[in-house]
Design an enzyme around this catalytic site. Structure first.
Site, short mmCIF file in Angstrom:
data_model
loop_
_atom_site.label_atom_id
_atom_site.label_comp_id
_atom_site.label_asym_id
_atom_site.label_seq_id
_atom_site.Cartn_x
_atom_site.Cartn_y
_atom_site.Cartn_z
N ASP A 1 27.53 62.95 0.32
CA ASP A 1 27.10 64.26 0.81
C ASP A 1 28.21 65.03 1.51
OD1 ASP A 1 27.20 62.50 2.91
OD2 ASP A 1 25.25 63.02 3.75
N THR B 1 30.51 56.70 2.82
CA THR B 1 29.05 56.82 2.78
C THR B 1 28.60 56.75 1.32
OG1 THR B 1 27.17 58.34 3.02
CG2 THR B 1 29.33 59.37 2.96
N ASP C 1 26.05 58.12 0.23
CA ASP C 1 25.26 59.31 -0.11
C ASP C 1 26.04 60.37 -0.90
OD1 ASP C 1 23.35 58.03 1.38
OD2 ASP C 1 23.57 59.31 3.14
N ARG D 1 25.44 53.44 14.97
CA ARG D 1 25.33 54.79 15.49
C ARG D 1 25.54 54.68 17.00
NH1 ARG D 1 22.10 54.14 10.44
NH2 ARG D 1 23.04 55.76 9.19
N ASP E 1 29.62 62.42 7.59
CA ASP E 1 29.87 63.69 8.30
C ASP E 1 29.62 63.58 9.81
OD1 ASP E 1 27.13 63.46 7.87
OD2 ASP E 1 26.82 65.62 7.75
N GLY F 1 26.18 54.58 8.58
CA GLY F 1 25.69 53.53 7.68
C GLY F 1 26.86 52.85 6.99
N ARG G 1 19.74 59.85 1.53
CA ARG G 1 19.33 60.75 2.62
C ARG G 1 18.92 62.11 2.06
NH1 ARG G 1 21.30 60.12 8.59
NH2 ARG G 1 22.20 58.21 7.78
P1 ADP Z 1 27.40 59.27 9.24
O1 ADP Z 1 28.76 59.18 9.82
O2 ADP Z 1 27.17 58.27 8.14
O3 ADP Z 1 27.02 60.69 8.87
P2 ADP Z 1 25.69 59.53 11.59
O4 ADP Z 1 25.32 60.94 11.31
O5 ADP Z 1 24.61 58.60 12.03
O6 ADP Z 1 26.35 58.79 10.36
O7 ADP Z 1 26.84 59.57 12.70
C1 ADP Z 1 27.46 58.39 13.15
C2 ADP Z 1 27.85 58.55 14.60
O8 ADP Z 1 28.82 59.58 14.73
C3 ADP Z 1 26.72 58.96 15.53
O9 ADP Z 1 25.90 57.88 15.91
C4 ADP Z 1 27.52 59.48 16.72
O10 ADP Z 1 28.05 58.42 17.48
C5 ADP Z 1 28.69 60.18 16.02
N1 ADP Z 1 28.40 61.62 15.89
C6 ADP Z 1 27.61 62.21 14.97
N2 ADP Z 1 27.54 63.54 15.17
C7 ADP Z 1 28.30 63.80 16.26
C8 ADP Z 1 28.62 64.97 16.99
N3 ADP Z 1 28.15 66.19 16.65
N4 ADP Z 1 29.46 64.85 18.06
C9 ADP Z 1 29.95 63.65 18.41
N5 ADP Z 1 29.67 62.51 17.76
C10 ADP Z 1 28.87 62.57 16.71
O1 F6P Z 2 23.64 57.25 4.94
C1 F6P Z 2 23.49 56.09 4.20
C2 F6P Z 2 22.05 55.67 4.16
O2 F6P Z 2 21.94 54.43 3.48
C3 F6P Z 2 21.09 56.70 3.57
O3 F6P Z 2 21.12 56.68 2.16
C4 F6P Z 2 19.79 56.24 4.19
O4 F6P Z 2 18.88 57.30 4.29
C5 F6P Z 2 20.21 55.80 5.54
O5 F6P Z 2 21.58 55.46 5.48
C6 F6P Z 2 19.44 54.63 6.08
O6 F6P Z 2 19.97 54.32 7.30
P1 F6P Z 2 19.63 53.04 8.17
O7 F6P Z 2 19.31 51.95 7.23
O8 F6P Z 2 20.89 52.75 8.91
O9 F6P Z 2 18.53 53.45 9.04
#
Ligand code: ADP
Ligand code: F6P
Length: 350
Positions: free
Chosen positions: A137, A133, A135, A80, A111, A14, A179
């Site tokens: 978190d 982020t 969040d 993503r 993360d 995000g 989240r």
């Molecule tokens: P954030 O980075 O905000 O936590 P996401 O959890 O959606 O957001 O992760 C962003 C992107 O990072 C995912 O769409 C994917 O491409 C990559 N990613 C997440 N987890 C993994 C993983 N375990 N291994 C490899 N790539 C990952």
């Molecule tokens: O991780 C950031 C965040 O804005 C969260 O607070 C929320 O739950 C989520 O992303 C929403 O994601 P999206 O709008 O990309 O579906």
């Protein structure tokens, strides 16, 4: 500049306020260090050949980044990337980076993005993570890019909502993002004097207790209390209460699960007060960064370039007691979130 020390930067997950500022600072410090910079577009998608080259990466000039620094959103786009969970795409990404002579990558994200970076490091591509982020978190760091901005957006909104609540002597439910993390809600509640706080860290919380609290506040003369709920808290509510009190409302809002609107209606039904609801939503993510987030971007950008310049990868940057630091990705990802229960209790105790 030769391509020898070339590095790259991407934003992933995000978007969050301060991502552009961080990209700008990486670009400025890289230029100072004589390291050419490539901007990777749309998160990890830009590394796996999913889109055309011009939609996947771009040379970053100082001229470009100076124009984007204080813009909200992320100029490099973010996304993503489902494919990136698979090793073959991670290997493809490393091959691609090597093919364009990139020797290190800065990943700005949460993360999930860090886990992607961890895989790239294991495959021999040095990566540095900057926490991006709203969040908040990522437990290893006291803050992440965008958290302070999101809280300020919520604070301004809640102040305005409280003004009209006060005028009409009626309570309000306000839903904020985060989240599975209640930090935005907690900080918003503290900074606005809100009376009720509901966060996902508290399991099996009951609507019954919230309505009792509103009624009790009303009895003590507070006719205009604010309930701050973190979006993830609907998942941790005690289901019995939902089914018990929502059956009357399923006809009014068919197909809708528990939500701010329903919570407000249940509270209205149970307390007899004119409870209104608000969802603050994406303005939390799409705002210009506050000074705190922009300054964190500055320090992070400087440290990320310095680490890569010294051949150090596999590290993430954070803030602790107002000081910037770095630590290994693996270690950072293992730190479990710690819930500030005392703050939750204090807010709900007045
Ligand atoms: P954030 O980075 O905000 O936590 P996401 O959890 O959606 O957001 O992760 C962003 C992107 O990072 C995912 O769409 C994917 O491409 C990559 N990613 C997440 N987890 C993994 C993983 N375990 N291994 C490899 N790539 C990952
Ligand atoms: O991780 C950031 C965040 O804005 C969260 O607070 C929320 O739950 C989520 O992303 C929403 O994601 P999206 O709008 O990309 O579906």
């Amino acid at each position: 500049m030769s391509s020898k020390n070339r590095i790259a930067v991407l934003t992933s997950g995000g978007d969050s306020p301060g991502m552009n500022a961080a990209v700008m600072e990486v670009a400025r410090f890289a230029a100072k260090a004589g390291m050419p910079l490539i901007g990777i577009k749309r998160g990890y998608n830009g590394l796996i050949g999913k889109y055309s080259p011009q939609d996947s990466y771009t040379e970053m000039s100082i001229d470009t980044v100076l124009d984007i620094a204080d813009l909200p959103g992320t100029y490099l786009r973010t996304a993503r990337c489902e494919e990136f969970y698979q090793p073959e795409y991670q290997e493809k990404a490393v091959r691609f980076l090597r093919s364009i002579n990139v020797a290190g990558l800065v990943v700005i994200g949460g993360d999930g993005s860090y886990k992607g970076a961890q895989r790239l490091c294991e495959l021999g591509m040095p990566c540095i993570g900057i926490p991006g982020t709203i969040d908040n978190d990522l437990e290893y760091s006291e803050t992440s890019l965008g958290f302070d901005t999101a809280v300020n957006v919520c604070m301004d909104a809640v102040r305005a909502i409280r003004a009209t609540s006060r005028s009409h002597d009626r309570p309000a439910v306000v839903e904020v993002m985060g989240r599975n993390c209640g930090d935005i809600a907690m900080q918003t509640a503290m900074s606005t004097g809100s009376e009720v706080l509901i966060v996902p860290e508290v399991k099996n919380w009951k609507i019954e207790d919230v309505s009792k609290r509103l009624s009790e506040l009303h009895r003590r003369g507070n006719t205009r209390a604010t309930v701050i709920i973190a979006e993830g808290a609907y998942q941790t509510m005690k289901p019995f209460d939902v089914y018990d009190y929502l059956k009357d409302f399923t006809q009014v809002f068919p197909g809708e699960g528990i939500s701010a609107r329903r919570l407000a209606h249940v509270l209205k039904y149970k307390t007899g007060m004119e409870v209104r609801y608000n969802i603050i939503g994406y303005v939390q993510r799409g705002h210009e960064p506050t000074a705190q987030d922009a300054a964190f971007a500055f320090e992070s950008g400087s440290m990320a370039v310095e680490l890569l310049r010294n051949g150090i990868g596999n590290e993430v940057i954070g803030m602790r007691r107002g000081r910037i630091f770095h630590m290994p990705i693996d270690k950072a990802l293992k730190i479990r979130p710690r819930f500030k229960r005392h703050i939750y209790q204090l807010v709900n105790s007045l």
